[in-house]
Design a protein around this motif. Structure first.
Motif, short mmCIF file in Angstrom:
data_model
loop_
_atom_site.label_atom_id
_atom_site.label_comp_id
_atom_site.label_asym_id
_atom_site.label_seq_id
_atom_site.Cartn_x
_atom_site.Cartn_y
_atom_site.Cartn_z
N THR A 127 0.75 -1.06 -0.29
CA THR A 127 0.15 0.17 0.08
C THR A 127 1.02 1.68 -0.19
O THR A 127 1.68 1.13 1.13
N THR B 141 -7.44 -1.15 10.90
CA THR B 141 -7.98 -1.08 9.82
C THR B 141 -6.47 -0.13 8.98
O THR B 141 -6.29 0.96 9.82
N ARG C 186 -5.74 2.24 5.25
CA ARG C 186 -5.56 2.60 4.15
C ARG C 186 -4.46 3.80 3.12
O ARG C 186 -4.00 4.05 4.47
N GLU C 187 -4.42 3.82 2.13
CA GLU C 187 -3.47 4.72 1.32
C GLU C 187 -3.41 6.40 1.80
O GLU C 187 -4.94 6.41 1.99
#
Length: 365
Positions: free
Chosen positions: A150, A241, A243-244
């Protein structure tokens, strides 16, 4: 992403500032929580943006933890005589208190079941009568998502970032010394030392805690001269969690509820109460080619906390749980009743409600 690396020298820092002012494309940016925190505020301000520390939650909820039990207890006693097996099922909750829940993989759509009768915690069973009785223990209960490449990180680097994010949770909210009031050195060491506004906040929060500079936003601490934890288990439930994020960073979000059973510090104390803390921390594992950082450290993006029976409008730098005597004389909360075990509501929604209503009353502890 092992820890280590020396801070950049003053000469290098001055060169960076000169290049930044000149508009050098190669100069990395100094991380700042200010812009990130203002962007994540819950209430929109049309006049002017407030400094990032104003993102601290409004008055934490005052957790009463009392139930109206008169008629309920009478009815329960009658049913005990008629059908003791059914009452045992009530007390145990869905699956029984001894049956552990699976790890939380997504936000639940409703709060956990409420027992039909009161089961008070004891020194031997400090989580009795609470949904936390079925939760996992400490760091082991916080599973990690599957890592994948990622942003600027490879799969292995993402896995390491997730592990160190969980290490921060353990060092800030589960470490026995920190819970006794010690300075959270291991947790602070994981925060980017070049994030200067955050470092200023940390220095002030432990020296002179206040509404704007409250260490409890990030760390769980009790004053060991007043209260002590019961046993060595803290129950946890939550999710991690990722994310980018901006500039190819890996942004990790942690949303965890911690349940701390405590008694008074005096020898022989046996009245057990629980302080319940839900804390959301968003961390940015930045690309060192774009952000001034150190190996093995993250930049703080935002953090929110909602507390039950930890003190309301008290800014001592420690949670201040109430026991029976204090509850009998303390004023009622101004806000509505709230279930501190309800994780079906997002932290944004919970903090918006808290900001509007102030101190509330917990429906259970």
């Amino acid at each position: 992403m092992g820890k280590g690396g020396e801070s950049i020298s003053d000469e290098e820092w001055e060169r960076f500032l000169r290049e930044a002012e000149a508009g050098s494309k190669d100069a990395p940016e100094e991380p700042s929580a200010r812009a990130r925190m203002v962007a994540g505020r819950l209430r929109e301000e049309t006049a002017r943006p407030e400094p990032w520390r104003s993102h601290s939650p409004a008055r934490p909820r005052r957790g009463k933890g009392w139930y109206v039990v008169g008629l309920i207890v009478a009815a329960a006693l009658l049913v005990v005589a008629l059908d003791p097996g059914r009452v045992a099922g009530w007390f145990a909750g869905e699956g029984g208190e001894s049956t552990p829940l699976a790890a939380e993989s997504e936000r639940p759509d409703q709060p956990p079941p409420t027992e039909a009768a009161v089961r008070q915690p004891t020194l031997d069973e400090p989580f009795r009568g609470s949904p936390a009785a079925r939760w996992g223990d400490g760091q082991a209960a916080l599973g990690l998502p599957e890592a994948r490449a990622t942003g600027w990180m490879s799969k292995a680097q993402v896995a390491q970032a997730l592990k160190e994010s969980r290490d921060f949770l353990a060092a800030s909210s589960l470490d026995p010394g920190v819970l006794r009031g010690e300075r959270p050195k291991k947790a602070i060491a994981l925060i980017n030392p070049h994030q200067r506004d955050v470092q200023d906040f940390l220095a002030t929060a432990f020296r002179a805690p206040s509404r704007e500079n409250d260490p409890l936003l990030l760390f769980s601490r009790f004053e060991d001269s007043k209260v002590r934890l019961v046993g060595d288990v803290v129950k946890t439930r939550g999710r991690i969690t990722y994310r980018e994020g901006k500039r190819g960073a890996v942004e990790v979000t942690t949303d965890v509820t911690y349940v701390y059973p405590v008694v008074r510090a005096e020898a022989g104390s046996d009245e057990v109460v629980r302080t319940i803390v839900r804390r959301e921390v968003v961390m940015s594992w930045d690309d060192p080619a774009k952000i001034v950082t150190e190996p093995g450290t993250f930049s703080l993006v935002s953090y929110k906390v909602d507390t039950t029976n930890g003190g309301c409008d008290t800014f001592t730098g420690y949670f201040t749980p109430e026991f029976g005597a204090e509850r009998a004389t303390s004023p009622s909360g101004e806000g509505p009743a709230v279930d501190p075990y309800d994780r079906s509501t997002s932290m944004d929604a919970r903090m918006r409600e808290s900001d509007e209503t102030g101190c509330g009353t917990a429906t259970r502890s």
